[in-house]
Motif scaffolding. Structure first.
Motif, PDB file in Angstrom:
ATOM      1  N   LEU A 408      76.617-103.927  64.609  1.00  0.00           N
ATOM      2  CA  LEU A 408      77.494-103.694  65.769  1.00  0.00           C
ATOM      3  C   LEU A 408      77.215-102.301  66.305  1.00  0.00           C
ATOM      4  N   ASN A 409      77.320-102.217  67.644  1.00  0.00           N
ATOM      5  CA  ASN A 409      77.166-100.874  68.203  1.00  0.00           C
ATOM      6  C   ASN A 409      78.458-100.079  68.019  1.00  0.00           C
ATOM      7  N   GLU A 410      78.446 -98.830  68.472  1.00  0.00           N
ATOM      8  CA  GLU A 410      79.594 -97.931  68.246  1.00  0.00           C
ATOM      9  C   GLU A 410      80.853 -98.441  68.933  1.00  0.00           C
ATOM     10  N   GLU A 411      80.737 -98.947  70.151  1.00  0.00           N
ATOM     11  CA  GLU A 411      81.905 -99.444  70.884  1.00  0.00           C
ATOM     12  C   GLU A 411      82.472-100.688  70.215  1.00  0.00           C
ATOM     13  N   GLN A 412      81.580-101.560  69.700  1.00  0.00           N
ATOM     14  CA  GLN A 412      82.047-102.767  69.026  1.00  0.00           C
ATOM     15  C   GLN A 412      82.764-102.422  67.711  1.00  0.00           C
ATOM     16  N   ILE A 413      82.246-101.408  67.017  1.00  0.00           N
ATOM     17  CA  ILE A 413      82.900-100.971  65.771  1.00  0.00           C
ATOM     18  C   ILE A 413      84.291-100.439  66.075  1.00  0.00           C
ATOM     19  N   GLU A 414      84.407 -99.630  67.127  1.00  0.00           N
ATOM     20  CA  GLU A 414      85.708 -99.069  67.512  1.00  0.00           C
ATOM     21  C   GLU A 414      86.674-100.174  67.905  1.00  0.00           C
ATOM     22  N   LEU A 415      86.145-101.208  68.623  1.00  0.00           N
ATOM     23  CA  LEU A 415      86.981-102.328  69.045  1.00  0.00           C
ATOM     24  C   LEU A 415      87.476-103.135  67.837  1.00  0.00           C
ATOM     25  N   THR A 416      86.578-103.378  66.891  1.00  0.00           N
ATOM     26  CA  THR A 416      86.983-104.136  65.702  1.00  0.00           C
ATOM     27  C   THR A 416      88.005-103.366  64.868  1.00  0.00           C
ATOM     28  N   GLU A 417      87.884-102.034  64.839  1.00  0.00           N
ATOM     29  CA  GLU A 417      88.842-101.224  64.095  1.00  0.00           C
ATOM     30  C   GLU A 417      90.229-101.294  64.738  1.00  0.00           C
ATOM     31  N   THR A 418      90.256-101.293  66.083  1.00  0.00           N
ATOM     32  CA  THR A 418      91.538-101.428  66.790  1.00  0.00           C
ATOM     33  C   THR A 418      92.169-102.786  66.496  1.00  0.00           C
ATOM     34  N   ILE A 419      91.323-103.842  66.516  1.00  0.00           N
ATOM     35  CA  ILE A 419      91.829-105.185  66.204  1.00  0.00           C
ATOM     36  C   ILE A 419      92.383-105.226  64.784  1.00  0.00           C
ATOM     37  N   ARG A 420      91.667-104.583  63.839  1.00  0.00           N
ATOM     38  CA  ARG A 420      92.105-104.585  62.446  1.00  0.00           C
ATOM     39  C   ARG A 420      93.446-103.872  62.290  1.00  0.00           C
ATOM     40  N   GLN A 421      93.615-102.715  62.944  1.00  0.00           N
ATOM     41  CA  GLN A 421      94.883-101.970  62.846  1.00  0.00           C
ATOM     42  C   GLN A 421      96.052-102.775  63.404  1.00  0.00           C
ATOM     43  N   ASN A 422      95.812-103.431  64.543  1.00  0.00           N
ATOM     44  CA  ASN A 422      96.889-104.220  65.143  1.00  0.00           C
ATOM     45  C   ASN A 422      97.211-105.453  64.309  1.00  0.00           C
ATOM     46  N   ALA A 423      96.166-106.062  63.723  1.00  0.00           N
ATOM     47  CA  ALA A 423      96.406-107.218  62.860  1.00  0.00           C
ATOM     48  C   ALA A 423      97.182-106.812  61.609  1.00  0.00           C
ATOM     49  N   THR A 424      96.833-105.632  61.058  1.00  0.00           N
ATOM     50  CA  THR A 424      97.556-105.122  59.881  1.00  0.00           C
ATOM     51  C   THR A 424      99.019-104.853  60.214  1.00  0.00           C
ATOM     52  N   ARG A 425      99.239-104.213  61.364  1.00  0.00           N
ATOM     53  CA  ARG A 425     100.621-103.918  61.768  1.00  0.00           C
ATOM     54  C   ARG A 425     101.401-105.206  62.000  1.00  0.00           C
ATOM     55  N   LEU A 426     100.739-106.211  62.629  1.00  0.00           N
ATOM     56  CA  LEU A 426     101.401-107.487  62.876  1.00  0.00           C
ATOM     57  C   LEU A 426     101.711-108.207  61.574  1.00  0.00           C
ATOM     58  N   LEU A 427     100.795-108.128  60.612  1.00  0.00           N
ATOM     59  CA  LEU A 427     101.018-108.755  59.320  1.00  0.00           C
ATOM     60  C   LEU A 427     102.176-108.076  58.587  1.00  0.00           C
ATOM     61  N   LYS A 428     102.275-106.737  58.714  1.00  0.00           N
ATOM     62  CA  LYS A 428     103.376-105.999  58.087  1.00  0.00           C
ATOM     63  C   LYS A 428     104.711-106.428  58.676  1.00  0.00           C
ATOM     64  N   MET A 429     104.765-106.588  59.995  1.00  0.00           N
ATOM     65  CA  MET A 429     105.992-107.018  60.653  1.00  0.00           C
ATOM     66  C   MET A 429     106.387-108.418  60.209  1.00  0.00           C
ATOM     67  N   ILE A 430     105.389-109.308  60.089  1.00  0.00           N
ATOM     68  CA  ILE A 430     105.679-110.687  59.657  1.00  0.00           C
ATOM     69  C   ILE A 430     106.201-110.699  58.226  1.00  0.00           C
ATOM     70  N   ASN A 431     105.614-109.863  57.354  1.00  0.00           N
ATOM     71  CA  ASN A 431     106.084-109.798  55.975  1.00  0.00           C
ATOM     72  C   ASN A 431     107.519-109.282  55.913  1.00  0.00           C
ATOM     73  N   GLU A 432     107.844-108.310  56.774  1.00  0.00           N
ATOM     74  CA  GLU A 432     109.216-107.799  56.818  1.00  0.00           C
ATOM     75  C   GLU A 432     110.191-108.884  57.272  1.00  0.00           C
ATOM     76  N   ILE A 433     109.789-109.663  58.275  1.00  0.00           N
ATOM     77  CA  ILE A 433     110.653-110.753  58.751  1.00  0.00           C
ATOM     78  C   ILE A 433     110.845-111.803  57.659  1.00  0.00           C
ATOM     79  N   LEU A 434     109.768-112.088  56.913  1.00  0.00           N
ATOM     80  CA  LEU A 434     109.885-113.038  55.807  1.00  0.00           C
ATOM     81  C   LEU A 434     110.828-112.508  54.723  1.00  0.00           C
TER      82      LEU A 434
END
Length: 596
Positions: A408-434
């Motif tokens: 992956l190029n540098e921009e794609q790596i940065e994009l995937t990292e943003t997706i990972r952070q948001n997915a982690t935050r979303l997973l944390k919120m779902i676990n809290e709701i559970l």
């Protein structure tokens, strides 16, 4: 009564003071009189003896000149010494003139004696001069003797005056005491007798009685209070009984028509009333409950025992609301909000209150509770459904990082990292709701294991090490030594610490400091996380552990459930959780788990 007692005390004191004063004055005057005048009489006597000795020495014949000079010097010295002492002791009018004349004649006499030759012939002038000086001394003597007599008469006269004044004052004091003895028993007893008679009449329901005491003292206040009481009793006695019955019927109609279940008890725990919803709920008719003792009925009906639990335990010091209680009936579960109201009657005499009973109100919230449960189940189902695609997103991001399927190029790596952070935050919120769904449905489970507290803290730090590195925060650990292994739910306790650390790092400044401490206190192990952030306002501290609560002006992201879940996890293990904070100085989040 205070005035009379004061006057009696003042009279006794006055008699004592006056008597003491005049006795002391008479004694001092007598002593001064005896001292000064007797001194003068003694001085004149000594001067007279010295003068006689001079006359004796001069009149002797065939004596040596030396002996004559020595004896005359002694006699003159003695005379002059006592004459000087008398000059210092002049107390009477005219005494000074006599002493001046005495000194003048004495000087002439002394000069003539010293110039008189030793011979057998005795000068008539010398003799006459000595007789004249003796006369002056006798005048001084008589003057002081007369003064003694005058002062003695004056002292006797003063004593007679003091005696007369004391007799007059004693007479008036006796008259006053006699009048008080005759008057005050009636002054005290008559109002009490009148009050006793009026109370007896009030007891016979004769409310027209009034006390006729118009004084401004305590008896007058008592009479006014009694008359006010009698007036109020007369007013209450004149109230129309039909009106009271009408009001009672109106209140019974209101209670019977209410949808809430209402039941009332008096202060002896006897049931006074119940409305149809209560009767339907407990399955008993009105005549089966009203007038019966609540404790006896509770033995027959477990539901009544639940309703009256606080009353039986005397745990109702004021109006009290209970969390929703559930009641199973006819195969269905019903939910009610329970309020226990304490009925008090205020006593107007001293402002105190007396308990006269209790009212228990049950509000049917079954529909609201069922909707809430349905909402919770829906959120739990939705959270489970969302976890699968989010996990797939995380797996896909992991595959994209694998170099075997292409770089992956540098921009794609940065994009995937943003997706990972948001997915982690979303997973944390779902676990809290559970987690909160499990708590609300009562499905929370605690799995106890033994572990050292320091190990649990190490796991929590491992989970947040990325955030520590990002903010370059200095983590200071302060652990008490030799803390024994603790029985706890390790994943849930670790999750609470992770929540504390995450919040502390979120609000800490870059290059700041974060302190983690571990100590034994009061039979428990205390975990604490302290940051140096902006702090929490006092009004926010009271609700910070409530669900969906976030501080005002908080720009960080979150659901507001983390601390609420942490509170449930800690309390489920028998512990307690709290926070301390000061604006501008940071916050300290702590929880304690008991040593078992």
């Amino acid at each position: 009564m205070r005035i009379v007692l004061f006057l009696l005390f003042a009279a006794i004191t006055l008699l004592g003071v006056l008597g003491s004063y005049h006795l002391e004055k008479a004694a001092k005057d007598s002593v001064a009189m005896l001292h000064d005048n007797h001194q003068t009489m003694n001085y004149t006597r000594e001067m007279s003896l010295a003068l006689n000795h001079v006359f004796y020495v001069v009149s002797l014949q065939n004596t040596s000149a030396f002996w004559r000079r020595v004896e005359l010097r002694k006699a003159f010295g003695k005379f002059e010494r006592y004459m000087e002492l008398q000059f210092q002791n002049i107390t009477e009018e005219g005494e000074k003139n006599l002493m001046v004349q005495l000194r003048k004649d004495y000087e002439n006499f002394k000069e003539r004696i010293n110039s008189f030759p030793a011979s057998d012939d005795f000068s008539t002038k010398i003799y006459m001069q000595s007789i004249y000086i003796q006369g002056i001394l006798e005048n001084v003597y008589d003057l002081n003797k007369k003064a003694i007599l005058q002062r003695t008469k004056k002292a006797n006269r003063s004593a007679d005056e003091v005696t007369l004044v004391m007799i007059i004052l004693g007479f008036f004091f006796f008259i006053f005491a006699l009048a008080a003895m005759l008057y005050f028993p009636h002054y005290i007893a008559d109002p009490i007798n009148e009050l006793t008679q009026s109370i007896n009449q009030i007891a016979r329901k004769d409310y027209t009685q009034r006390l006729k005491i118009n004084s401004g003292d305590e008896f007058g206040q008592m009479a006014r209070s009694f008359n006010l009481m009698a007036q109020k009793l007369e007013e209450f006695d004149n109230i129309n009984v039909d009106q009271i019955l009408a009001e009672k019927k109106r209140i019974e109609t209101i209670i019977s028509g209410m949808n809430e279940a209402i039941i009332g008890l008096d202060n002896r725990k006897v049931i006074l009333f119940s409305n149809p919803p209560v009767q339907k709920l407990v399955g008993m008719a009105d005549n089966q409950m009203v007038g019966k003792n609540a404790a006896e009925l509770s033995l027959q009906n477990p539901l009544l025992r639940t309703l009256f639990k606080d009353v039986f335990e005397n745990a109702v010091s004021q109006n009290k609301s209970h969390p929703t209680i559930s009641i199973d009936k006819e195969g269905k579960r019903y939910y009610y909000d329970k309020d226990v109201l304490k009925v008090e009657n205020q006593k107007k005499t001293n402002g105190s209150t007396a308990d006269i009973g209790y009212v228990i109100i049950l509000k049917n919230v079954t529909q609201l509770k069922e909707k809430d449960i349905a909402k919770t189940n829906f959120m739990a189902t939705l959270s489970h459904e969302l976890k699968t695609p989010i996990s797939a997103i995380g797996m896909s991001l992991g595959l994209l990082k694998d170099e075997r399927i292409g770089g992956l190029n540098e921009e794609q790596i940065e994009l995937t990292e943003t997706i990972r952070q948001n997915a982690t935050r979303l997973l944390k919120m779902i676990n809290e709701i559970l987690d909160i769904s499990k708590i609300e449905t009562g499905n929370i489970q605690i799995n106890y294991e033994y572990s050292r507290p320091a190990v649990v803290i190490g796991k929590a730090l491992e989970n947040v090490k990325t955030f520590i590195v990002e903010k370059n925060v200095n983590v200071v650990q302060s652990f008490e030594k030799n803390i024994q292994p603790l029985r706890m739910d390790i994943p849930k306790t670790t999750g609470v610490l992770v929540n504390f650390l995450t919040n502390a790092l979120r609000y800490s400044y870059k290059n700041g400091k974060l302190e983690i401490s571990l100590a034994r206190k009061n039979g428990a192990v205390e975990f604490s996380v302290r940051d140096e952030g902006p702090g929490i306002p006092e009004e926010e501290l009271r609700k910070i552990f409530q669900r969906y609560q976030r501080a005002k002006d908080d720009k960080t992201k979150g659901t507001g459930l983390g601390l609420a879940i942490s509170k449930e996890f800690i309390e489920a293990q028998g512990g307690k959780i709290w926070v301390e904070s000061e604006i501008g100085k940071g916050s300290r989040f702590s929880f304690a788990l008991p040593l078992k």
